[in-house]
Design an enzyme around this catalytic site. Structure first.
Site, mmCIF file in Angstrom:
data_model
loop_
_atom_site.group_PDB
_atom_site.id
_atom_site.type_symbol
_atom_site.label_atom_id
_atom_site.label_comp_id
_atom_site.label_asym_id
_atom_site.label_seq_id
_atom_site.Cartn_x
_atom_site.Cartn_y
_atom_site.Cartn_z
ATOM 1 N N LYS A 16 175.885 -4.624 83.118
ATOM 2 C CA LYS A 16 176.491 -5.815 83.698
ATOM 3 C C LYS A 16 177.733 -5.421 84.471
ATOM 4 O O LYS A 16 178.293 -4.339 84.300
ATOM 5 C CB LYS A 16 176.838 -6.846 82.630
ATOM 6 C CG LYS A 16 177.816 -6.379 81.580
ATOM 7 C CD LYS A 16 178.021 -7.474 80.536
ATOM 8 C CE LYS A 16 178.955 -6.997 79.424
ATOM 9 N NZ LYS A 16 179.156 -8.048 78.397
ATOM 10 N N GLY A 17 178.157 -6.309 85.350
ATOM 11 C CA GLY A 17 179.347 -6.070 86.156
ATOM 12 C C GLY A 17 179.772 -7.354 86.818
ATOM 13 O O GLY A 17 179.289 -8.442 86.473
ATOM 14 N N GLY A 18 180.676 -7.237 87.791
ATOM 15 C CA GLY A 18 181.163 -8.416 88.483
ATOM 16 C C GLY A 18 180.079 -9.141 89.252
ATOM 17 O O GLY A 18 180.152 -10.351 89.475
ATOM 18 N N GLY A 20 176.851 -9.480 88.304
ATOM 19 C CA GLY A 20 175.854 -10.120 87.459
ATOM 20 C C GLY A 20 175.401 -9.181 86.361
ATOM 21 O O GLY A 20 176.201 -8.436 85.800
ATOM 22 N N LYS A 21 174.088 -9.184 86.071
ATOM 23 C CA LYS A 21 173.556 -8.372 84.979
ATOM 24 C C LYS A 21 172.308 -7.620 85.411
ATOM 25 O O LYS A 21 171.646 -7.988 86.373
ATOM 26 C CB LYS A 21 173.249 -9.258 83.771
ATOM 27 C CG LYS A 21 174.495 -9.869 83.141
ATOM 28 C CD LYS A 21 174.163 -10.643 81.875
ATOM 29 C CE LYS A 21 175.443 -11.174 81.226
ATOM 30 N NZ LYS A 21 175.157 -11.916 79.970
ATOM 31 N N ASP A 129 181.112 3.676 97.357
ATOM 32 C CA ASP A 129 181.444 3.691 95.928
ATOM 33 C C ASP A 129 180.728 4.859 95.232
ATOM 34 O O ASP A 129 180.008 4.669 94.257
ATOM 35 C CB ASP A 129 181.068 2.366 95.268
ATOM 36 C CG ASP A 129 181.776 2.146 93.931
ATOM 37 O OD1 ASP A 129 182.792 2.829 93.669
ATOM 38 O OD2 ASP A 129 181.316 1.293 93.144
#
EC number: 2.7.11.1
Length: 318
Positions: A16-18, A20-21, A129
């Protein structure tokens, strides 16, 4: 989330992260396992990272180091994409055993990532990134570069390069972002390569001088990281690495590039070859451990990883 999403049955949450999942799912038609990434909330006006990622994957199909885009769509107003289910990340490997890599195995990973970055740049895109979390190992023993939510084109519709501008908000991951990104300068091809350089230093030395595990990302932490990167010489950063003269040249080429200048990927690849063929190892395992060694990853995972990196000779693609 439980149940189903379109043609997929949800098995478990795996990330998960900013954005969503991410779920491990099985396709109803053939019961094959995949990774499904979905927003947790409908995005507000502005950039949608998953839609951006779908666009990036669509443009980048054809490189063996970029996962295949299996499917994408919308479910109850939320955008999702489906990718092959990969085994584990470079971050997972480093967290389990920080000194896992020999100089040669680290260099092979670097060569494969350089090849992937060159392909991405050749399609007119930046990754923006590059970090261990976004380097994955698949069931077919290949290294993949993933997560294009922050990716962006560096070429405009007419084929011209985007302009160099300042005052940009910081984007990327603190430990690996370029000095120019810290300074708020628009990113270009040179910035992806500087992030790769920092990742290589991490693999060679098991740490970066500005890393503070567990530190919260704050303005103070950001400023401290920027200051260390700006003031630490590349000679000190590469100190202790056998073949460091080639790694220093790697960084010097990147830092000499103008904003819109095309990097010399072949030259960078040749420098990694020279590091690979230098004689001494800095750290890490020199051989596979004995069978009676029962450490967490020192047996089975070691042999799996050796199979990923064999043969050691990685040819330049292009």
């Amino acid at each position: 989330m439980r149940g189903e999403i379109m043609d997929y049955t949800i098995c478990r949450e795996i990330g998960k992260g900013g954005f969503g999942k991410v779920y491990e799912v099985k396709k109803k038609a053939d019961q094959k396992s995949y990774a499904l990434k979905i927003e947790t909330n409908a995005p507000k006006a502005g950039r949608n990272s998953i839609i951006n990622e779908i666009q990036a994957y669509s443009e980048l199909q054809g490189c063996e180091k970029i996962p295949r885009l299996v499917d994408h769509g919308s479910y109850e107003g939320l955008t999702f994409l489906v990718l092959p289910l990969l085994k584990y990340s470079l971050k997972d490997l480093l967290e389990r055993h920080p000194r896992f890599f020999t100089k040669k195995s680290a260099t092979i990973v670097g060569k494969k990532l350089l090849n992937a970055i060159e392909f991405i740049h050749g399609k007119g895109r930046l990754h923006r990134d590059i970090k261990p979390e976004n380097v994955m190992f698949g069931h077919n023993n290949r290294i993949y570069l993933v997560d294009f939510g922050m990716s962006a084109p560096y070429l405009r519709g007419d084929g011209s390069h985007i302009p160099e501008v300042g005052g940009k908000s910081v984007s990327g991951t603190l430990w690996y972002m370029s000095i120019n990104t810290h300074r708020g300068i628009e990113q270009s091809r040179r910035d992806d390569l500087e992030s790769l350089f920092y990742l290589l230093i991490l693999l060679y030395k098991s740490r970066l001088p500005w890393m503070e595990p567990g530190a919260s990302v704050s303005k103070k932490q950001e400023a401290r990281t920027k200051e260390i990167k700006e003031n630490l010489s590349v000679y000190d950063l590469c100190d202790g690495i056998h073949g460091k003269e080639h790694l220093i040249k790697f960084f010097q080429h990147i830092s000499s590039l103008e904003f819109a200048e095309k990097p010399n990927y072949r030259y960078l690849n040749s420098l990694l070859d020279k590091i690979f063929h230098s004689n001494k190892e800095l750290q890490g395992y020199k051989r596979a451990p004995k069978k009676e060694d029962t450490g967490l990853i020192r047996t089975s995972l070691w042999h799996k990883f050796i199979s990923i990196l064999s043969p050691f000779e990685v040819k330049y693609d292009g």
